[in-house]
Design a protein around this motif. Structure first.
Motif, short mmCIF file in Angstrom:
data_model
loop_
_atom_site.label_atom_id
_atom_site.label_comp_id
_atom_site.label_asym_id
_atom_site.label_seq_id
_atom_site.Cartn_x
_atom_site.Cartn_y
_atom_site.Cartn_z
N PHE B 144 0.80 -1.23 0.00
CA PHE B 144 0.00 0.00 0.00
C PHE B 144 0.83 1.28 0.00
N ASN B 145 2.12 1.15 -0.02
CA ASN B 145 2.97 2.34 0.10
C ASN B 145 2.48 3.19 1.26
N PHE B 191 8.87 0.62 -8.04
CA PHE B 191 7.63 0.45 -8.79
C PHE B 191 6.71 -0.58 -8.13
N PHE B 192 7.28 -1.63 -7.58
CA PHE B 192 6.46 -2.68 -6.94
C PHE B 192 5.70 -2.12 -5.74
N VAL B 193 6.37 -1.22 -5.01
CA VAL B 193 5.74 -0.67 -3.81
C VAL B 193 4.54 0.19 -4.20
N GLY B 194 3.38 -0.14 -3.65
CA GLY B 194 2.18 0.63 -3.97
C GLY B 194 1.31 -0.03 -5.01
N THR B 195 1.73 -1.18 -5.54
CA THR B 195 0.88 -1.84 -6.54
C THR B 195 -0.12 -2.80 -5.87
N LEU B 198 -0.96 -6.57 -6.63
CA LEU B 198 -1.45 -7.00 -7.95
C LEU B 198 -0.36 -7.62 -8.81
N LEU B 199 0.90 -7.35 -8.45
CA LEU B 199 1.99 -7.83 -9.30
C LEU B 199 2.78 -8.96 -8.63
N GLY B 413 -4.74 3.38 0.20
CA GLY B 413 -4.82 2.58 -1.01
C GLY B 413 -6.20 2.60 -1.65
N VAL B 452 -8.14 -2.42 -7.14
CA VAL B 452 -7.47 -1.27 -7.77
C VAL B 452 -8.05 -0.86 -9.12
#
Ligand SMILES: Cc1cc2nc3c(=O)[nH]c(=O)nc-3n(C[C@H](O)[C@H](O)[C@H](O)COP(=O)(O)OP(=O)(O)OC[C@H]3O[C@@H](n4cnc5c(N)ncnc54)[C@H](O)[C@@H]3O)c2cc1C
Lengths: 348, 467
Positions: B144-145, B191-195, B198-199, B413, B452
């Motif tokens: 969720f960053n 980039f992964f942080v906050g996704t 989903l990834l 988020g 998301v």
């Protein structure tokens, strides 16, 4: 060599749609990254410039990607603000986009963090000519996939950046620099390690091998002398104090110590890596940010030595193959494929 | 063998939950209005087990949701009907803490506060401090960053994550980022942080630690109006100070905090907390300027913490504010949105108006330094239609944030709660780009399916999500 110029979003889109292989360029301060390879067309973005929004009270600005860092910094300075990650090569004409694509921060990243800590948003044209926005224009935001962070160090692999938003901070009211010689690499390393672990809020903490530390302090004029004194006591040395230190650090962040070296490289270093690095045939160099960031000048021999030792690095100038090692296939390739399916951009 | 049989063969008995009573605690997260029954829950203890579980899901096409402590306020860890929940709480070891390198390498189930606790003997700490830090996990924070009260100065989780090992939805294990502050090549860890999961699932996370500030100066100021408190924040910013935290509470939130933890706050329409931190000489100078600014801001009362105990007392009420509001109302929605700081006053006024229009009370607690609002919409779920009204009001507040140039979320988020609002903030092409990245890494759409990214049909119907 064919060269294109884009001065608007529409022109970037058109260039992307018309050319199968493109290499964006800001002002060319990092030629190893911006020189077109066989089959590529250079896309000059130095005309895509200007500040779009700047609200000093928000600590945020948005500008076109081709805007020179210097131009941005002049606008910020007028309001007592600055870009805390201290983009390198500003004095040589570096642009915002080029700085992000290369993923570069300068000596003052020590205080508040690097480029990745200050980039807030991006608008870019992907490999299919589509305009995509990631992030936002406020200092705090957690919505959607953070494409802006993907751009950091991307070398342009995912798209042509058109607009960028950054967080900025108030500039310290006064600064001063302490330079101390410590009589050997081991002693200098020990001092560096000690300072890194203390809450001293240093603006910059550089190691000039073998044995010199340069420490920059920023803050209220009323506290600076006392903090300097404390530093001197910690280090057990009077050292040399620079009160007018701005010009000195401008030179450092323009990497002027690399002038004359055929190859310029950035090496993500670490304390435990420094002894290894110091055993290699490296040219002029400076470890910034408490030893975490090395900018080094090299002869071809030194570059080979870095590769042979398997030490990751990015060549800014003087070699064809810039990035070592290539990004991790499994994850990178998929993201690349999603945004640049035809491999129009670098790292294809 | 079917999916469940294979799963049971991979995990010892007791670590695959399938019975109704065992599944119940996993049916929702902190956004309790949403519930879904998963097919099963697994409790891995090692990263290899997570990888095995993900691979199995991939082979059978079973959707999965990673779960930390389930404190998501946006339905992020809501299970997928018939899918697997991978509960990571048992993976709670700090694998390595290197004070010299100033990093900690942790498993995803490590609780946020534990990292700072382990780093404390070395004078270090982990900066991101969501209010949920005594329970939320680093894995959840990464997805969720997550933020906290110190984001203006120190940034959000993304800046503090140096490297990650993750398993992609197709079962590939990847290492992103490196152990130092700097890297070369695309910032894939960033980039992964906050996704939002989903990834892939984060298996191991390398965190940046910072030296703990030497001195704090914590000030509490009372104001006769929310607007005056908001203006004071602008004045602090204009004075070129950079406080570690600036927090505002309105009267309703103050009353709640008083009732819950007897914080001893002054009676006021609004309270502002400002905290300076840094080397003692610097904080001393900053405090002088702050005193002047606050004096000019028209504060009706000012208190300055003279000891660590007094500092904690000031923070106690603020930290308890969310849960305290539970005393004022049987139910409430915690909203999270961002506005440009200079538009705080405008936003608060409009929220007040909306509150009246909907006939629902709204308490405001927010991170004023970064414009991150947390309106708490009070409602009574037993009264027919009130939840729906509360959700509509909360939605109006979000749209307001976007309209003022801010964001749908500062830290909680998108999850399921806000995905319907994504088109308010992002253009179709932006969302399609996110979808393409998702599709490339997760062609079967298994990881956190339904979060998301908005469905083509627009907002999900309430009947569907409230199931
Ligand atoms: C009282 C209260 C106060 C709060 N205050 C704040 C605050 O101040 N700031 C803030 O930012 N948030 C706050 N939150 C929200 C919440 O605590 C954060 O979002 C937190 O990061 C969630 O952590 P968790 O371990 O509970 O994750 P969960 O809720 O279990 O999961 C959250 C998301 O992360 C995903 N996930 C979990 N682990 C992994 C993993 N290893 N890999 C990939 N994805 C994963 C899940 O699938 C889900 O989508 C608060 C919540 C509560 C209840």
């Amino acid at each position: 060599m064919a060269e294109l110029r884009a001065t608007s979003l529409a022109e970037v889109q058109e260039a992307v749609r018309l050319h199968p292989r493109l290499r964006p360029r800001g002002s060319g301060t990092k030629p190893a990254l911006s020189t077109p390879r066989e089959g590529e067309v250079a896309l000059d973005l130095s005309g895509l410039k200007g500040i779009l929004e700047y609200e000093p009270e928000e600590f945020v600005f948005t500008a076109y990607a081709g805007t020179p860092v210097e131009e941005v910094e002049a606008a910020l300075r007028a309001h007592g603000q600055y870009l805390p990650f201290h983009p390198p090569l500003a004095g040589k004409g570096a642009t915002l986009g080029g700085t992000v694509a290369a993923g570069l921060s300068g000596p003052m990243r020590e205080r508040f963090g690097g480029l990745r800590d200050f980039i807030l948003g991006v608008r870019f044209v992907d490999g299919e000519g589509r305009v995509v926005r990631g992030g936002g224009k406020v200092v705090k935001n957690a919505a959607g996939f953070p494409f802006h962070r993907l751009m950091v160090g991307s070398l342009g692999a995912f798209g042509v950046m058109v607009e960028l938003s950054f967080k900025v901070f108030p500039h310290p009211r006064a600064t001063a620099t302490l330079r101390v010689a410590l009589g050997g690499l081991e002693k200098a390393m020990a001092a560096l390690e000690r300072l890194r672990g203390l809450p001293l809020d240093l603006l910059a903490l550089d190691l000039l091998p073998p044995a010199t530390l340069e420490v920059r302090l920023g803050g209220f004029p009323g506290s600076l002398e006392r903090r300097l004194k404390r530093l001197q006591e910690l280090l057990g040395r009077e050292g040399e104090v620079l009160h007018e230190d701005e010009a000195h650090w401008e030179g450092v962040r323009d990497l002027s110590f690399l002038e004359g070296s055929p190859v310029w490289a950035k090496v993500p270093s670490r304390l435990d890596l420094i002894p290894t690095l110091e055993g290699l045939p490296l040219g002029p160099r400076r470890y910034m940010a408490g030893g975490e960031l090395l900018y080094v000048g090299l002869e071809p021999e030194g570059l080979h030595a870095l590769r042979r030792a398997g030490i990751p690095h990015l060549v800014l100038k003087g070699a064809e193959e810039a990035l070592f090692p290539p990004p991790p296939e499994a994850f990178f390739r998929k993201v690349k494929g999603a945004l640049d399916p035809k491999g129009r951009f670098p790292l294809g | 063998m079917g999916f469940l049989e294979e799963l049971k063969a991979l995990f010892p008995p007791g670590r695959v939950l399938t019975r109704e009573a065992e599944l119940a605690p996993y049916e929702s997260d902190a956004l309790t209005a949403y519930r879904k029954r998963p097919l099963a829950v697994v409790l891995p203890e090692r990263k290899e087990e997570v990888v095995e579980a993900v691979r199995l899901c991939h082979r059978y096409g079973v959707p999965f949701v990673a779960r930390g402590s389930g404190t998501s306020l946006s339905g992020g860890s809501l299970p997928v009907e018939g899918g697997l929940v991978i509960a990571l709480n048992r993976m709670n070891r700090i694998l390595r803490l290197d004070p010299k390198a100033r990093i900690a390498v942790v498993e995803p189930g490590v609780v946020n506060l534990e990292v700072s606790r382990a780093a404390a003997p070395y004078g270090l700490y982990y900066a991101p401090d969501p209010s949920s830090q005594p329970i939320s996990t680093i894995g959840g924070n990464v997805a969720f960053n997550s933020g906290g009260a110190h984001c203006l100065k120190y940034g959000m989780t993304a800046g503090h994550v140096l490297a990650l090992e993750a398993v992609t939805p197709e079962g590939e294990v990847v290492r992103l980022g490196g152990e130092g502050l700097e890297g070369v090549g695309p910032d894939l860890a960033g980039f992964f942080v906050g996704t939002e999961g989903l990834l892939g699932v984060a298996l191991e996370i390398t965190l940046r630690l910072l030296p703990k500030p030497e001195a704090y100066h914590t000030l509490l100021a009372a104001y006769g109006s929310l607007e005056a408190a908001g203006n004071a924040v602008s004045q602090v910013i204009r004075s070129r100070l950079l406080p570690g935290a600036m927090e505002i509470m309105d009267r309703l939130a103050i009353e709640a905090a008083e009732a819950a933890v007897k914080a001893g706050y002054p009676q006021a329409e609004a309270l502002l907390i400002v905290e300076l931190e840094g080397p003692k000489e610097e904080v001393e100078e900053e405090a002088k300027l702050l005193a002047q600014v606050i004096q000019e801001s028209g504060a009706t009362e000012v208190r300055i913490a003279q000891s660590e105990a007094e500092r904690q007392a000031i923070w106690k009420g603020r930290k308890a504010a969310f849960s305290a509001v539970g005393r004022l109302s049987p139910d409430y929605i915690v909203q999270d949105g961002v506005v440009p700081r200079s538009r705080l006053g405008e936003a608060l006024k409009e929220i007040g108006r909306l509150s009246q229009e909907y006939g629902l009370r709204v308490a405001n607690v927010f991170h004023a330094g970064d414009g991150n609002l947390h309106p708490l919409v009070l409602y009574d779920g037993k009264k027919p239609g009130e939840l729906e009204r509360a959700e509509e009001l909360a939605g109006e507040i979000l749209k307001l944030c976007v309209r003022l140039g801010g964001s749908l979320t500062g830290e909680h988020g998108i999850g399921v709660e806000k995905k319907g609002y994504m088109p308010e903030m992002f253009a179709t092409e932006d969302l399609l780009a996110m979808e393409r990245v998702k599709e490339a890494l997760d062609p079967k759409g298994l990881a956190n399916r339904g979060k998301v990214l908005p469905e083509p049909g627009g907002r999900p119907g309430l009947e569907e999500v409230h199931g």
